[in-house]
Design a protein around this motif. Structure first.
Motif, short mmCIF file in Angstrom:
data_model
loop_
_atom_site.label_atom_id
_atom_site.label_comp_id
_atom_site.label_asym_id
_atom_site.label_seq_id
_atom_site.Cartn_x
_atom_site.Cartn_y
_atom_site.Cartn_z
N PRO A 97 -19.39 1.44 8.75
CA PRO A 97 -18.13 2.13 8.42
C PRO A 97 -17.64 1.71 7.03
O PRO A 97 -17.97 0.62 6.54
CB PRO A 97 -17.16 1.63 9.51
N HIS A 98 -16.85 2.55 6.40
CA HIS A 98 -16.38 2.29 5.04
C HIS A 98 -15.67 0.94 4.92
O HIS A 98 -15.88 0.21 3.94
CB HIS A 98 -15.42 3.41 4.60
N PHE A 99 -14.87 0.57 5.92
CA PHE A 99 -14.13 -0.70 5.87
C PHE A 99 -15.10 -1.88 5.78
O PHE A 99 -14.89 -2.82 4.99
CB PHE A 99 -13.24 -0.83 7.11
N LEU A 100 -16.15 -1.86 6.58
CA LEU A 100 -17.13 -2.96 6.58
C LEU A 100 -17.98 -2.94 5.31
O LEU A 100 -18.37 -4.00 4.80
CB LEU A 100 -18.02 -2.88 7.81
N SER B 79 -6.28 -5.07 1.64
CA SER B 79 -5.40 -4.47 0.63
C SER B 79 -5.95 -3.12 0.17
O SER B 79 -5.19 -2.17 -0.04
CB SER B 79 -5.23 -5.42 -0.57
N GLU B 80 -7.28 -3.02 0.03
CA GLU B 80 -7.87 -1.74 -0.36
C GLU B 80 -7.65 -0.69 0.74
O GLU B 80 -7.38 0.48 0.45
CB GLU B 80 -9.36 -1.91 -0.65
N TYR B 81 -7.75 -1.11 1.99
CA TYR B 81 -7.51 -0.19 3.10
C TYR B 81 -6.08 0.34 3.07
O TYR B 81 -5.84 1.55 3.27
CB TYR B 81 -7.78 -0.89 4.43
N MET B 82 -5.11 -0.55 2.79
CA MET B 82 -3.71 -0.12 2.73
C MET B 82 -3.47 0.83 1.56
O MET B 82 -2.70 1.78 1.67
CB MET B 82 -2.79 -1.34 2.65
N VAL B 83 -4.14 0.57 0.44
CA VAL B 83 -4.02 1.47 -0.72
C VAL B 83 -4.61 2.83 -0.37
O VAL B 83 -4.01 3.88 -0.65
CB VAL B 83 -4.73 0.86 -1.95
N GLU B 84 -5.79 2.83 0.24
CA GLU B 84 -6.46 4.08 0.62
C GLU B 84 -5.63 4.88 1.63
O GLU B 84 -5.74 6.11 1.72
CB GLU B 84 -7.83 3.77 1.23
N SER B 85 -4.81 4.16 2.40
CA SER B 85 -3.97 4.82 3.41
C SER B 85 -2.66 5.32 2.84
O SER B 85 -1.87 5.95 3.55
CB SER B 85 -3.68 3.84 4.56
N GLY B 86 -2.40 5.03 1.57
CA GLY B 86 -1.18 5.49 0.92
C GLY B 86 0.05 4.67 1.27
O GLY B 86 1.18 5.14 1.11
N CYS B 87 -0.16 3.42 1.72
CA CYS B 87 0.97 2.59 2.16
C CYS B 87 1.63 1.82 1.02
O CYS B 87 2.70 1.25 1.20
CB CYS B 87 0.50 1.57 3.21
N THR B 88 0.99 1.76 -0.13
CA THR B 88 1.48 0.92 -1.22
C THR B 88 2.04 1.78 -2.35
O THR B 88 2.04 3.01 -2.29
CB THR B 88 0.35 0.03 -1.77
N LYS B 89 2.45 1.10 -3.43
CA LYS B 89 2.95 1.80 -4.62
C LYS B 89 1.88 1.93 -5.69
O LYS B 89 2.19 2.17 -6.86
CB LYS B 89 4.17 1.06 -5.19
N GLU C 40 -2.37 13.62 0.42
CA GLU C 40 -3.74 13.28 0.82
C GLU C 40 -4.73 13.42 -0.32
O GLU C 40 -5.66 12.63 -0.47
CB GLU C 40 -4.17 14.17 1.99
N GLU C 41 -4.51 14.45 -1.15
CA GLU C 41 -5.42 14.68 -2.28
C GLU C 41 -5.36 13.52 -3.26
O GLU C 41 -6.39 13.09 -3.79
CB GLU C 41 -5.05 15.99 -2.98
N TYR C 42 -4.15 12.99 -3.49
CA TYR C 42 -4.00 11.86 -4.42
C TYR C 42 -4.61 10.59 -3.83
O TYR C 42 -5.33 9.86 -4.51
CB TYR C 42 -2.52 11.62 -4.75
N VAL C 43 -4.35 10.34 -2.55
CA VAL C 43 -4.89 9.15 -1.88
C VAL C 43 -6.41 9.18 -1.87
O VAL C 43 -7.07 8.13 -1.93
CB VAL C 43 -4.32 9.05 -0.44
N GLN C 44 -7.00 10.38 -1.81
CA GLN C 44 -8.45 10.51 -1.80
C GLN C 44 -9.08 9.89 -3.04
O GLN C 44 -10.23 9.41 -2.99
CB GLN C 44 -8.84 12.00 -1.70
N GLN C 45 -8.34 9.85 -4.14
CA GLN C 45 -8.86 9.24 -5.37
C GLN C 45 -9.17 7.76 -5.17
O GLN C 45 -10.17 7.24 -5.70
CB GLN C 45 -7.84 9.39 -6.51
N PHE C 46 -8.31 7.07 -4.39
CA PHE C 46 -8.55 5.65 -4.11
C PHE C 46 -9.81 5.47 -3.26
O PHE C 46 -10.62 4.58 -3.51
CB PHE C 46 -7.36 5.03 -3.38
#
Length: 273
Positions: free
Chosen positions: A34-37, A103-113, A3-9
């Motif tokens: 909201p952040h997404f919007l 794509s940014e949401y998926m990165v922020e969620s830690g779903c990607t590489k 979570e700490e690493y994902v918070q950077q995104f």
């Protein structure tokens, strides 16, 4: 990915939102969202500005400052044609911006590489991963683009919107984003798919997505740059006139390997003969 690493995104995208929206819009219009919007609004605002600034500057340079140098006068598109391209692009822009937002949401969620800092992997792996990322994108866009031609319903209901610009005097930098919304999204999807395959620097990914607006403006100006192996405007103009060649994006290598390449220099030679 912790979570700490994902918070950077999340911190990075929040910073982008603050820079773009904070400098261009009243705080009361975007801060309660909201952040997404907020991210979608930032992508829409930045994408629209990039489209107009790059399009106007490039058109002003090639059609007015360098009139009849790069493009013959009878091949310069009319203002009406360019306004129609702007209209089509602006109708699609809100939908285009959904893809980088997702794509940014998926990165922020830690779903990607994705990784947050180049120092996390080092410069050599960064360059290697970037090369692989671009290969995946080139492969994906080639096949997506080709299937939008080969599958008749996809062409009829999606890609034909873009191919009404099929002569040099109907193509301009503003045609670069003049697509059916779903067509434009499908051709950008390989950028997102690559995030699940290749470790990718997050900031570089965002930069490349927005670079697409400049790149597509460039390849629709009908000026052959003669920079091998770049799939420049000379190649792409042939694509708009033959419909069956030069499906590639950044380079000619996929078309060369699969037999769909048509060289503008060879075309010029045939016209002379």
């Amino acid at each position: 990915m912790g979570e700490e690493y994902v918070q950077q995104f999340l911190d990075e995208t929040t910073w982008y939102n603050d820079i773009v929206l904070g400098n261009l819009l009243p705080t009361k219009l975007w801060d309660p969202l909201p952040h997404f919007l907020q991210t979608w609004l930032r992508n829409y605002t930045a994408g629209t500005l990039l489209y107009f600034i790059s399009g106007f500057l490039w058109c002003f340079y090639i059609y007015y400052l360098k009139r009849n140098v790069y493009v013959p006068i009878d091949a310069i598109p009319t203002n009406k044609a360019m306004l129609l391209q702007i209209y089509v692009a602006m109708k699609a822009m809100p939908w285009y911006c959904a893809l980088p937002t997702l794509s940014e949401y998926m990165v922020e969620s830690g779903c990607t590489k994705c990784y947050a800092r180049i120092s996390d992997v080092g410069w050599l792996p960064y360059v290697v991963y970037l090369f692989i990322y671009l290969v995946v994108v080139e492969f994906g866009i080639y096949w997506m683009h080709r299937e939008l031609h080969d599958i008749k319903p996809l062409y009829k209901y999606l890609h034909a919107t873009h191919h009404i610009y099929n002569k040099q005097n109907t193509l301009s930098p503003f045609a670069g984003l003049a697509f059916h919304p779903l067509d434009g999204i499908l051709q950008a999807v390989p950028h997102v798919i690559a995030l699940f395959i290749v470790p990718t620097h997050f900031t570089t990914h965002i930069g490349l997505l927005f670079f697409e607006a400049i790149w597509t403006a460039n390849i629709h100006d009908c000026i052959h740059g003669k920079l091998w192996p770049v799939m420049g405007a000379g190649y792409h103009t042939i694509h708009h006139t033959t419909y069956r060649h030069n499906y590639g994006h950044y380079t000619i290598w996929m078309d060369w390997m699969l037999g769909t390449l048509r060289d503008p220099i060879d075309d010029e030679g045939k016209k002379v003969m």
